[in-house]
Write an enzyme that holds these catalytic residues in place. Sequence first.
Site, PDB file in Angstrom:
ATOM      1  CE1 TYR A 170      -4.071   1.648  -0.193  1.00 44.97           C
ATOM      2  CE2 TYR A 170      -3.512   2.713   1.885  1.00 44.97           C
ATOM      3  CZ  TYR A 170      -4.335   2.593   0.781  1.00 44.97           C
ATOM      4  OH  TYR A 170      -5.415   3.431   0.650  1.00 44.97           O
ATOM      5  CE  LYS A 177      -7.132   6.683   0.264  1.00 43.49           C
ATOM      6  NZ  LYS A 177      -8.373   7.307  -0.239  1.00 43.49           N
TER       7      LYS A 177
END
Length: 269
Positions: A170, A177
């Site tokens: 990720y 995020k």
Amino acid sequence: MTDATNTALRPSLSFDLAGKRGLVVGIANASSIAYGCAKAYRDLGAELAVTYLNPKSERFVRPLAEELGAPIIMPCDVTTENELEAVYAEIDRVWGKLDFILHAIAFAPMRDLHGRVIDCSREGFMTAMDVSCHSFVRMAKLAEPLMEKAGGGSMQTVSYFGAEKVVEHYNIMGPVKAALESLTRYLAAELGPKGIRVNTLSPGPLATRAASGIDHFDDLMAKATERAPTHHLTTIDEVGAYSAFLATDAAKSVTGQLVYIDGGYNIIG
């Protein structure tokens, strides 16, 4: 106690969006989380404004928006000067108010997304933060006066578990995020007195176009299916149902929250 008395004692909760108007930013195709949410809003009676990224994506998004009966369909690349502002100007002209927004966009240059966080370029990091995080600030600021006219509203964005825990591959989107999730709480605190709620949806891994840019995403989905208590992947319709609830008046006391829609994956150590 009579049925009439019972009815009188029940709280007045509205589980519909009839008469409400919302902006959906982030539909790329029929597999998008934003599309699942837009369908749910429409099913509950909302009228929608829908944006598409550029002329290339318009051919996928416009037919979906037209199926949803959206009276406002406009381009919106948040990196292009004045495009976002133009969308809100049209909303103000046509509707004069706004009840809810969905921010479902994220981007990082492929080289930075596929590399180690420590190797991320300054330019790549700034681009990821601008598109994935600061654009939500801009959307919220433009929506604030329109929601005040509506007597309050709902703002939502979309995150992922990789913001809280390290998820392999990720990479830079995890810190980005995480910033987005923190931003939600600050916006909720600032806008709460005006009756505006701000929440983050955190779905499990979904086979969307955005997710296809992440290395080994198929492995991530397989792992989620195996480890989640429900043993199934989240669907865009499930995310949409929860998002639609948060947009209704029944969720007026829900703000500043990170809402997992992942089959319980986040509870497993």
